[in-house]
Design a protein around this motif. Structure first.
Motif, PDB file in Angstrom:
ATOM      1  N   GLN A   1       6.414  11.441 -19.177  1.00  0.00           N
ATOM      2  CA  GLN A   1       7.014  12.165 -18.123  1.00  0.00           C
ATOM      3  C   GLN A   1       6.204  11.380 -16.849  1.00  0.00           C
ATOM      4  O   GLN A   1       6.860  11.259 -15.808  1.00  0.00           O
ATOM      5  CB  GLN A   1       6.584  13.394 -18.035  1.00  0.00           C
ATOM      6  N   ARG A   2       4.758  11.130 -17.019  1.00  0.00           N
ATOM      7  CA  ARG A   2       4.304  10.405 -16.189  1.00  0.00           C
ATOM      8  C   ARG A   2       4.971   9.220 -15.840  1.00  0.00           C
ATOM      9  O   ARG A   2       5.404   8.676 -14.669  1.00  0.00           O
ATOM     10  CB  ARG A   2       2.765  10.123 -16.428  1.00  0.00           C
ATOM     11  N   TRP A   3       5.202   8.178 -16.941  1.00  0.00           N
ATOM     12  CA  TRP A   3       5.810   6.952 -16.710  1.00  0.00           C
ATOM     13  C   TRP A   3       7.156   7.177 -15.880  1.00  0.00           C
ATOM     14  O   TRP A   3       7.509   6.376 -14.943  1.00  0.00           O
ATOM     15  CB  TRP A   3       6.109   6.322 -17.919  1.00  0.00           C
ATOM     16  N   SER A   4       8.123   7.834 -16.324  1.00  0.00           N
ATOM     17  CA  SER A   4       9.271   8.104 -15.595  1.00  0.00           C
ATOM     18  C   SER A   4       9.118   8.593 -14.302  1.00  0.00           C
ATOM     19  O   SER A   4       9.942   8.237 -13.215  1.00  0.00           O
ATOM     20  CB  SER A   4      10.176   9.173 -16.259  1.00  0.00           C
ATOM     21  N   ALA A   5       8.056   9.564 -13.998  1.00  0.00           N
ATOM     22  CA  ALA A   5       7.790  10.150 -12.557  1.00  0.00           C
ATOM     23  C   ALA A   5       7.375   8.960 -11.684  1.00  0.00           C
ATOM     24  O   ALA A   5       7.829   8.698 -10.439  1.00  0.00           O
ATOM     25  CB  ALA A   5       6.687  11.245 -12.495  1.00  0.00           C
ATOM     26  N   VAL A   6       6.319   8.095 -12.127  1.00  0.00           N
ATOM     27  CA  VAL A   6       6.123   6.807 -11.292  1.00  0.00           C
ATOM     28  C   VAL A   6       7.410   5.939 -10.960  1.00  0.00           C
ATOM     29  O   VAL A   6       7.516   5.486 -10.099  1.00  0.00           O
ATOM     30  CB  VAL A   6       4.785   6.251 -11.929  1.00  0.00           C
ATOM     31  N   CYS A   7       7.960   5.733 -11.904  1.00  0.00           N
ATOM     32  CA  CYS A   7       9.041   4.689 -11.887  1.00  0.00           C
ATOM     33  C   CYS A   7      10.099   5.431 -10.855  1.00  0.00           C
ATOM     34  O   CYS A   7      10.628   4.726 -10.003  1.00  0.00           O
ATOM     35  CB  CYS A   7       9.886   4.477 -13.172  1.00  0.00           C
ATOM     36  N   ALA A   8      10.436   6.644 -11.115  1.00  0.00           N
ATOM     37  CA  ALA A   8      11.175   7.203  -9.833  1.00  0.00           C
ATOM     38  C   ALA A   8      10.584   7.129  -8.563  1.00  0.00           C
ATOM     39  O   ALA A   8      11.409   6.990  -7.581  1.00  0.00           O
ATOM     40  CB  ALA A   8      11.258   8.613 -10.507  1.00  0.00           C
TER      41      ALA A   8
ATOM     42  N   ASP B   1       0.787  -1.223  -0.045  1.00  0.00           N
ATOM     43  CA  ASP B   1       0.058  -0.068  -0.081  1.00  0.00           C
ATOM     44  C   ASP B   1       0.833   1.307  -0.074  1.00  0.00           C
ATOM     45  O   ASP B   1       0.585   2.198  -0.509  1.00  0.00           O
ATOM     46  CB  ASP B   1      -0.976  -0.205   1.131  1.00  0.00           C
ATOM     47  N   ALA B   2       1.840   1.077   0.614  1.00  0.00           N
ATOM     48  CA  ALA B   2       2.838   2.488   0.789  1.00  0.00           C
ATOM     49  C   ALA B   2       3.596   2.813  -0.504  1.00  0.00           C
ATOM     50  O   ALA B   2       3.472   3.929  -1.077  1.00  0.00           O
ATOM     51  CB  ALA B   2       3.861   2.267   1.856  1.00  0.00           C
ATOM     52  N   VAL B   3       4.125   1.728  -1.078  1.00  0.00           N
ATOM     53  CA  VAL B   3       4.591   1.915  -2.469  1.00  0.00           C
ATOM     54  C   VAL B   3       3.539   2.181  -3.390  1.00  0.00           C
ATOM     55  O   VAL B   3       3.605   3.075  -4.305  1.00  0.00           O
ATOM     56  CB  VAL B   3       5.523   0.852  -2.746  1.00  0.00           C
ATOM     57  N   GLY B   4       2.492   1.650  -3.516  1.00  0.00           N
ATOM     58  CA  GLY B   4       1.462   1.903  -4.268  1.00  0.00           C
ATOM     59  C   GLY B   4       0.939   3.333  -4.107  1.00  0.00           C
ATOM     60  O   GLY B   4       0.763   4.045  -5.131  1.00  0.00           O
TER      61      GLY B   4
ATOM     62  N   SER C   1      -0.867  -4.823  -6.525  1.00  0.00           N
ATOM     63  CA  SER C   1      -0.995  -4.530  -7.886  1.00  0.00           C
ATOM     64  C   SER C   1      -1.453  -2.865  -8.144  1.00  0.00           C
ATOM     65  O   SER C   1      -1.465  -2.348  -9.191  1.00  0.00           O
ATOM     66  CB  SER C   1      -2.464  -5.245  -8.579  1.00  0.00           C
ATOM     67  N   ARG C   2      -1.179  -2.262  -7.257  1.00  0.00           N
ATOM     68  CA  ARG C   2      -1.665  -0.893  -7.179  1.00  0.00           C
ATOM     69  C   ARG C   2      -0.501  -0.012  -8.086  1.00  0.00           C
ATOM     70  O   ARG C   2      -0.979   0.813  -8.875  1.00  0.00           O
ATOM     71  CB  ARG C   2      -1.639  -0.130  -5.905  1.00  0.00           C
ATOM     72  N   VAL C   3       0.879  -0.474  -8.168  1.00  0.00           N
ATOM     73  CA  VAL C   3       1.699   0.256  -8.894  1.00  0.00           C
ATOM     74  C   VAL C   3       1.431  -0.085 -10.343  1.00  0.00           C
ATOM     75  O   VAL C   3       1.485   0.692 -11.139  1.00  0.00           O
ATOM     76  CB  VAL C   3       3.216  -0.234  -8.539  1.00  0.00           C
ATOM     77  N   GLY C   4       0.975  -1.382 -10.380  1.00  0.00           N
ATOM     78  CA  GLY C   4       0.597  -1.777 -11.956  1.00  0.00           C
ATOM     79  C   GLY C   4      -0.435  -1.009 -12.496  1.00  0.00           C
ATOM     80  O   GLY C   4      -0.573  -0.640 -13.594  1.00  0.00           O
ATOM     81  N   VAL C   5      -1.403  -0.994 -11.293  1.00  0.00           N
ATOM     82  CA  VAL C   5      -2.575  -0.169 -11.903  1.00  0.00           C
ATOM     83  C   VAL C   5      -2.256   1.253 -12.318  1.00  0.00           C
ATOM     84  O   VAL C   5      -2.941   1.834 -13.493  1.00  0.00           O
ATOM     85  CB  VAL C   5      -3.600  -0.050 -10.808  1.00  0.00           C
TER      86      VAL C   5
END
Lengths: 232, 232
Positions: free
Chosen positions: A86-93, A68-71, A128-132
């Motif tokens: 930009q969204r992709w890179s920001a979420v990965c970062a 939940d925290a990382v999500g 699965s939150r990050v994947g979502v």
DNA sequence: TCTCGAACGAGAGCACCGCTCTCGCCGGAT
DNA sequence: ATCCGGCGAGAGCGGTGCTCTCGTTCGAGA
């Protein structure tokens, strides 16, 4: 309405998990001791068993909270008004930053399964939150016409979860796109894990720059690179 | 020439490591017990300490052996006469097969660091064997003129190990290529690990097909895809 | 060939672990 | 006011990693 007894029970449960989280951050999951947790909250070790049936259940609680925290970190990092890359890179970062701030917790989530391998199904939605988040970026890019998938399925290749998370059948999304997205998903956590676990020592000097380059490459892989183009 | 004493010592050491490897394969690194190993070889637990200063040293021995095993599997799978993409996919498949055959050992190598985080430098050369194999494929492809790098370096980005393993400065190889190769390297182990640790359950049905597709995508990412072309 | 010391195996023991059981206690529901 | 169920504490079991000590044994040097 919760009774007073339920309230104090929830409080003590939270106190235990909080102490366990501190233990985890300090010494890691392998060395997390239920007795030490009990000492920290000032109880006998046997009393903790009133709240968690076993050490593994306590770890499961920490796993779910960790997902939940990382999500939440990933969701907070996503600005839906920005460009897909930009969204992709920001979420990965954001995932990487969270991992570097909570290495032991990250290892618990994405490293080796801890006990006699038992990941209860309770963890799935949180996991699965990050994947979502990443899937939503992809879906938005598809709706904006940036992706060139033809909506085709390849029977028996992917599961329902991938289709649900990575966008329903629609313009721009097909199983080839989904495969690339899954590969990028694996690559993200593979890169973060390798950096965290020291597997890139000697090969990468500037980890920040390398990771930025890596996420850019992955964005291009999934088809949301700068120009939105890709050779098929 | 080793004395008789040294010989029997080496034999017993090997017997202990063999028993430990069986333990590891059965119950995993977290549950590997030095006392159980001692029981299996018929010694008192204290006698094992004549051969390994601590349980972690025993684990370190298993880690090095594991890296050597997966490295040997990768080397055996590489046919230098084949096309780069086929070589790449074959080596990736060999790594995955080894991981599926030795899941606990794989988790020990590429999962969370086990104890209070102590990966001695002894493990580094053994750990890099898979990377060396993949780097040789890339170098051969470069010599064959399949890669389009311009030999440029980006100061401070990568370490010497990456340059050494992934090909010296020469035609076709530059730091951009090396970054993509490292990303593919991380993606390989990320994918294998995610499959092994159950992170893809629900999203991937046919893991064999998915992995074949994944390695093909990664081959394309590093620039040794079917046509050898890539958008930059 | 003999001797002495180093290497060795075994056992007891320490502190810690997860987990169980039992026993008093206390507070809220009846 | 009275139960009784949840609670905390303590003891205890079998296990762990690791240390120390004590005989024994074996082999290299005299």
């Amino acid at each position: 309405m919760p009774t007073a007894r339920e309230r104090v029970r929830a409080e003590i449960t939270a106190e235990i998990t909080e102490a366990a989280r501190r233990q985890l951050a300090e010494v890691g999951a392998a060395a997390l001791s239920l007795r030490a947790v009990a000492r920290e909250v000032g109880m006998a070790s046997s009393a903790v068993y009133r709240y968690f049936p076993s050490r593994d259940d306590l770890l499961t609680r920490l796993i779910i909270d960790g997902y939940d925290a990382v999500g939440a970190a990933a969701e907070a990092a996503d600005d839906p008004t920005a460009a897909p890359e930009q969204r992709w890179s920001a979420v990965c970062a954001a995932v990487r930053d969270w991992a570097r701030a909570n290495p032991h917790e990250y290892a618990l989530l994405y490293g080796s399964p801890v006990p006699g391998y038992a990941a209860p199904r309770d963890t799935v939605p949180a996991a699965s939150r990050v994947g979502v988040v990443l899937g939503r970026i992809l879906g938005d890019a598809a709706r904006a016409g940036l992706l060139t998938g033809d909506g085709g399925r390849e029977p028996g290749l992917l599961g329902d979860a991938a289709v649900e998370i990575l966008g329903q059948d629609g313009p721009g999304i097909d199983d080839a796109v989904r495969v690339r997205a899954l590969v990028a998903y694996c690559a993200l956590f593979g890169t973060v894990g390798f950096e965290l676990f020291g597997q890139l020592v000697g090969s990468v000097e500037d980890a920040d720059r390398f990771f930025a380059r890596a996420t850019a490459e992955l964005a291009q892989l999934v088809g949301i690179g700068p120009a939105g183009v890709r050779t098929g």
